[in-house]
Design a protein around this motif. Structure first.
Motif, short mmCIF file in Angstrom:
data_model
loop_
_atom_site.label_atom_id
_atom_site.label_comp_id
_atom_site.label_asym_id
_atom_site.label_seq_id
_atom_site.Cartn_x
_atom_site.Cartn_y
_atom_site.Cartn_z
N PRO A 28 0.81 -1.22 0.00
CA PRO A 28 0.00 0.00 0.00
C PRO A 28 0.85 1.28 0.00
O PRO A 28 0.45 2.28 -0.57
CB PRO A 28 -0.83 -0.08 1.28
CG PRO A 28 -0.74 -1.47 1.73
CD PRO A 28 0.49 -2.07 1.14
N TYR A 29 2.01 1.22 0.63
CA TYR A 29 2.90 2.39 0.64
C TYR A 29 3.27 2.78 -0.78
O TYR A 29 3.17 3.94 -1.16
CB TYR A 29 4.15 2.07 1.46
CG TYR A 29 5.16 3.19 1.52
CD1 TYR A 29 5.05 4.19 2.48
CD2 TYR A 29 6.22 3.25 0.62
CE1 TYR A 29 5.98 5.21 2.54
CE2 TYR A 29 7.15 4.27 0.68
CZ TYR A 29 7.02 5.24 1.64
OH TYR A 29 7.94 6.26 1.69
N PHE A 30 3.66 1.79 -1.57
CA PHE A 30 4.06 2.10 -2.94
C PHE A 30 2.86 2.34 -3.86
O PHE A 30 2.94 3.14 -4.79
CB PHE A 30 4.98 1.00 -3.48
CG PHE A 30 6.30 0.98 -2.77
CD1 PHE A 30 7.15 2.08 -2.84
CD2 PHE A 30 6.67 -0.10 -2.00
CE1 PHE A 30 8.36 2.09 -2.17
CE2 PHE A 30 7.89 -0.10 -1.32
CZ PHE A 30 8.74 1.00 -1.40
N VAL A 31 1.72 1.69 -3.59
CA VAL A 31 0.51 1.99 -4.35
C VAL A 31 0.07 3.42 -4.06
O VAL A 31 -0.40 4.13 -4.95
CB VAL A 31 -0.62 0.98 -4.01
CG1 VAL A 31 -1.96 1.44 -4.55
CG2 VAL A 31 -0.26 -0.39 -4.56
N GLY A 32 0.25 3.86 -2.82
CA GLY A 32 -0.08 5.23 -2.45
C GLY A 32 0.70 6.25 -3.27
O GLY A 32 0.22 7.36 -3.51
N SER A 33 1.88 5.88 -3.72
CA SER A 33 2.66 6.80 -4.53
C SER A 33 2.00 7.07 -5.88
O SER A 33 2.11 8.16 -6.43
CB SER A 33 4.08 6.26 -4.74
OG SER A 33 4.07 5.13 -5.58
N VAL A 34 1.28 6.10 -6.38
CA VAL A 34 0.58 6.27 -7.66
C VAL A 34 -0.59 7.26 -7.50
O VAL A 34 -0.88 8.03 -8.41
CB VAL A 34 0.06 4.90 -8.17
CG1 VAL A 34 -0.79 5.05 -9.41
CG2 VAL A 34 1.22 3.95 -8.39
N PHE A 35 -1.22 7.23 -6.34
CA PHE A 35 -2.38 8.08 -6.08
C PHE A 35 -2.04 9.25 -5.17
O PHE A 35 -2.87 9.74 -4.41
CB PHE A 35 -3.51 7.25 -5.47
CG PHE A 35 -3.96 6.12 -6.35
CD1 PHE A 35 -4.76 6.38 -7.45
CD2 PHE A 35 -3.55 4.82 -6.10
CE1 PHE A 35 -5.16 5.35 -8.28
CE2 PHE A 35 -3.94 3.78 -6.92
CZ PHE A 35 -4.74 4.05 -8.02
N HIS A 36 -0.80 9.72 -5.25
CA HIS A 36 -0.30 10.79 -4.38
C HIS A 36 -1.21 12.01 -4.38
O HIS A 36 -1.60 12.52 -3.33
CB HIS A 36 1.12 11.16 -4.80
CG HIS A 36 1.74 12.21 -3.94
ND1 HIS A 36 1.58 13.55 -4.20
CD2 HIS A 36 2.49 12.11 -2.82
CE1 HIS A 36 2.23 14.24 -3.28
NE2 HIS A 36 2.79 13.39 -2.44
N ALA A 37 -1.57 12.50 -5.55
CA ALA A 37 -2.37 13.72 -5.65
C ALA A 37 -3.76 13.54 -5.03
O ALA A 37 -4.24 14.42 -4.30
CB ALA A 37 -2.50 14.14 -7.11
N GLU A 38 -4.40 12.41 -5.29
CA GLU A 38 -5.74 12.17 -4.75
C GLU A 38 -5.70 12.05 -3.22
O GLU A 38 -6.57 12.59 -2.53
CB GLU A 38 -6.34 10.89 -5.35
CG GLU A 38 -6.71 11.01 -6.81
CD GLU A 38 -5.51 10.79 -7.76
OE1 GLU A 38 -4.41 10.48 -7.29
OE2 GLU A 38 -5.71 10.98 -8.97
#
Length: 170
Positions: A28-38
């Motif tokens: 989830p930490y790295f998936v969170g990087s994909v959705f940083h702006a949201e």
């Protein structure tokens, strides 16, 4: 975690669970990087609720490690922090190490509970009863573990509240 305690005991169970924790919080930490702006927009939408999450991303390595550790001990939902950590600029190393340290009490109690369940199951299967000494040891150990967890949780919540107040004063 109970199953790891029942099947493998403390050492192997701890290694197995912590390996699973590592994968479980890293994805989830790295998936969170994909959705940083949201995620950043959500954090801005709820500033009061997100203040402790933003606090984790501030400061140096040790500050991030300490805050992540406190967040893991506290009753804050893990999944929310796993995704939001990237958006709050928490670096990976303090995030992972803080997660390990903060989750140790919970993992230890779960492993202990599994070992306790296994000892009761073995006694039942062998059609023998536990000795008085074993019963006392198990009950006292379990109560001490639960008491320590509650105490640590209360102290952690107070410390997080203090950190939040210090942040709002700045």
């Amino acid at each position: 975690m109970w199953m790891a305690g029942m099947a493998y005991g403390y050492v192997k169970g701890m290694l197995l669970v912590m390996a699973g924790v590592s994968v479980g919080v890293s994805l989830p930490y790295f998936v969170g990087s994909v959705f940083h702006a949201e995620i950043q927009r959500l954090l801005e939408k709820y500033p009061k609720e997100a203040s402790i999450l933003r606090l984790a991303g501030e400061g140096g390595w040790f500050h991030q490690f300490r805050t992540v550790t406190l967040i893991r001990i506290s009753p804050l939902p893990y999944i929310m922090f796993n995704y939001a950590a990237w958006a709050t600029n928490v670096r990976y190393t303090p995030y992972l190490l803080g997660t390990w340290v903060g989750m140790l009490p919970e993992v230890f109690i779960a492993l202990y509970s599994g070992i306790l369940i296994r000892s009761f199951a073995e006694a039942t299967q062998d059609k023998r009863s536990l000795t008085t000494k074993q019963i006392i040891f198990n009950v006292v150990g379990f109560c001490a573990s639960v008491g320590a967890t509650i105490f640590i949780g209360i102290r952690t919540k107070k410390r997080l509240d203090r950190l939040r107040q210090e942040e709002s004063m700045l």
